[in-house]
Design a protein around this motif. Structure first.
Motif, PDB file in Angstrom:
ATOM      1  N   THR A 125       0.811  -1.220   0.000  1.00 14.50           N
ATOM      2  CA  THR A 125       0.000   0.000   0.000  1.00 14.50           C
ATOM      3  C   THR A 125       0.845   1.271   0.000  1.00 14.50           C
ATOM      4  N   LEU A 126       2.161   1.143   0.007  1.00 12.91           N
ATOM      5  CA  LEU A 126       3.030   2.308   0.141  1.00 12.91           C
ATOM      6  C   LEU A 126       2.917   3.249  -1.064  1.00 12.91           C
ATOM      7  N   ILE A 127       2.997   2.697  -2.286  1.00 10.34           N
ATOM      8  CA  ILE A 127       2.929   3.542  -3.477  1.00 10.34           C
ATOM      9  C   ILE A 127       1.541   4.150  -3.646  1.00 10.34           C
ATOM     10  N   PRO A 128       0.438   3.379  -3.490  1.00  9.17           N
ATOM     11  CA  PRO A 128      -0.882   4.027  -3.538  1.00  9.17           C
ATOM     12  C   PRO A 128      -1.045   5.127  -2.494  1.00  9.17           C
ATOM     13  N   THR A 129      -0.501   4.913  -1.306  1.00  8.68           N
ATOM     14  CA  THR A 129      -0.573   5.947  -0.275  1.00  8.68           C
ATOM     15  C   THR A 129       0.161   7.200  -0.708  1.00  8.68           C
ATOM     16  N   PHE A 130       1.342   7.030  -1.298  1.00 12.08           N
ATOM     17  CA  PHE A 130       2.102   8.180  -1.790  1.00 12.08           C
ATOM     18  C   PHE A 130       1.327   8.948  -2.859  1.00 12.08           C
ATOM     19  N   LEU A 131       0.719   8.234  -3.801  1.00 12.66           N
ATOM     20  CA  LEU A 131      -0.017   8.894  -4.886  1.00 12.66           C
ATOM     21  C   LEU A 131      -1.241   9.639  -4.358  1.00 12.66           C
ATOM     22  N   ILE A 132      -1.936   9.042  -3.390  1.00 14.53           N
ATOM     23  CA  ILE A 132      -3.101   9.715  -2.810  1.00 14.53           C
ATOM     24  C   ILE A 132      -2.687  10.968  -2.048  1.00 14.53           C
ATOM     25  N   LEU A 133      -1.629  10.859  -1.243  1.00 14.28           N
ATOM     26  CA  LEU A 133      -1.157  12.024  -0.491  1.00 14.28           C
ATOM     27  C   LEU A 133      -0.644  13.119  -1.414  1.00 14.28           C
ATOM     28  N   LYS A 134      -0.008  12.734  -2.511  1.00 16.50           N
ATOM     29  CA  LYS A 134       0.461  13.724  -3.481  1.00 16.50           C
ATOM     30  C   LYS A 134      -0.714  14.462  -4.102  1.00 16.50           C
ATOM     31  N   ALA A 135      -1.766  13.714  -4.472  1.00 19.29           N
ATOM     32  CA  ALA A 135      -2.951  14.334  -5.073  1.00 19.29           C
ATOM     33  C   ALA A 135      -3.644  15.280  -4.092  1.00 19.29           C
ATOM     34  N   MET A 136      -3.577  14.982  -2.797  1.00 22.06           N
ATOM     35  CA  MET A 136      -4.212  15.822  -1.786  1.00 22.06           C
ATOM     36  C   MET A 136      -3.312  16.960  -1.319  1.00 22.06           C
ATOM     37  N   GLY A 137      -2.068  16.964  -1.780  1.00 23.25           N
ATOM     38  CA  GLY A 137      -1.127  18.000  -1.347  1.00 23.25           C
ATOM     39  C   GLY A 137      -0.636  17.814   0.072  1.00 23.25           C
ATOM     40  N   TRP A 138      -0.596  16.572   0.540  1.00 24.28           N
ATOM     41  CA  TRP A 138      -0.217  16.278   1.916  1.00 24.28           C
ATOM     42  C   TRP A 138       1.179  15.695   2.053  1.00 24.28           C
ATOM     43  N   LEU A 139       1.970  15.720   0.996  1.00 25.77           N
ATOM     44  CA  LEU A 139       3.346  15.265   1.131  1.00 25.77           C
ATOM     45  C   LEU A 139       4.111  16.227   2.032  1.00 25.77           C
ATOM     46  N   ASN A 140       5.080  15.685   2.776  1.00 19.53           N
ATOM     47  CA  ASN A 140       5.917  16.501   3.657  1.00 19.53           C
ATOM     48  C   ASN A 140       5.079  17.282   4.669  1.00 19.53           C
ATOM     49  N   SER A 141       4.107  16.605   5.290  1.00 16.66           N
ATOM     50  CA  SER A 141       3.227  17.268   6.248  1.00 16.66           C
ATOM     51  C   SER A 141       2.890  16.323   7.393  1.00 16.66           C
TER      52      SER A 141
END
Length: 278
Positions: A125-141
């Motif tokens: 689930t790591l890559i799907p989680t990264f893609l979802i967080l990127k789409a939501m603008g939640w990376l590095n947060s």
């Protein structure tokens, strides 16, 4: 003679094996503790000395006073681990109680879906989680670290098993006193679920505290690093500062040991309550 001081030979053998296992488990930790008081040259020198020849506190001074981001990394780890633990205790308990006691459409579907999730490795689930967080603008947060970890299928199942075995008479007494479902859960069920909640708190906190995969995927600003990720910065391409890594690791270990020591007395109770019927 088959007994010594009231102990049978099988029990004596068991104690010996457990003692040896405890020593094998403790030796790496004790070596790391010893290495945290050694200079780098003594650690990498190749001489197998267990106790420091040149005892020094410079490693701790370096990480606390000279490393500008260490306190920020410590704050990030504490904030994320505590938030994840509190949210898991609340949401997993509510979900487990609903699956154990409430009647609603699709109850069996959601229960078997949770069982299915238990069979899925977290790495998938790591890559799907990264893609979802990127789409939501939640990376590095902070929310990017907290939200994906705020529920856990394993502990939903554990809490469900606990509540399945919970005495219904206590809930019925609450109903007679005029409590609704939430009131029963809040005032009767949760206070008596301390063994399961304590065991869950230990595992969730330690899992979040030691988490390395998710931070290394979604965090890229050094100020947002957690301690496991921050410790990795002491390792370079040509040299690794093992003296600083060992000192920081000891500081990193203290909160997890404290949490475990505080809640340890609840573990046997939690094992008793969370087995049983399904």
């Amino acid at each position: 003679m088959t007994r010594i001081s009231g102990l049978s030979w099988p029990k004596i053998l068991l104690y010996i094996l457990l003692t040896l296992y405890a020593l094998i488990t403790l030796i790496p930790f004790l070596w790391a503790l010893s290495a945290s008081f050694k200079p780098l040259t003594e650690i990498v020198g190749g001489e197998p000395n267990f106790f420091p020849k040149n005892f020094t506190l410079d490693n701790y001074r370096q990480i606390f006073l000279q490393e500008p981001l260490f306190w920020r990394w410590l704050f990030n780890s504490v904030a994320i681990a505590v938030s994840v633990t509190v949210l898991n205790l609340l949401l997993n308990s509510m979900a487990g109680y609903a699956l154990a006691r409430l009647r609603f459409a699709g109850k069996r579907f959601w229960f078997f879906l949770i069982l299915t999730v238990l069979a899925v490795p977290a790495q998938i689930t790591l890559i799907p989680t990264f893609l979802i967080l990127k789409a939501m603008g939640w990376l590095n947060s902070y929310q990017g670290m907290i939200v994906p970890s705020m529920v856990n299928a394993t502990f939903i199942f554990m809490m469900r098993q606990f509540f399945v075995n919970f005495p219904k008479e206590l809930e019925e007494a609450g109903q007679l006193d005029g409590l609704n479902t939430f009131g029963i859960f809040r005032h009767i069920v949760l206070p008596l679920a301390k063994p399961a909640l304590a065991a869950q708190a230990v595992f969730v906190f330690m899992g979040s505290w030691n988490n390395f995969l998710l931070p290394i995927v979604i965090l890229f600003d050094p100020e947002m690093f957690t301690l496991p990720l921050g410790l990795n910065t002491f390792k370079g391409q040509y040299i690794s500062y093992w003296n600083y890594i060992m000192a920081a690791s000891m500081v990193f270990t203290l909160p997890a040991l404290s949490i475990y020591a505080f809640f340890n007395r609840y573990f046997i109770q939690s094992v008793t309550f969370t087995g049983g019927k399904g």
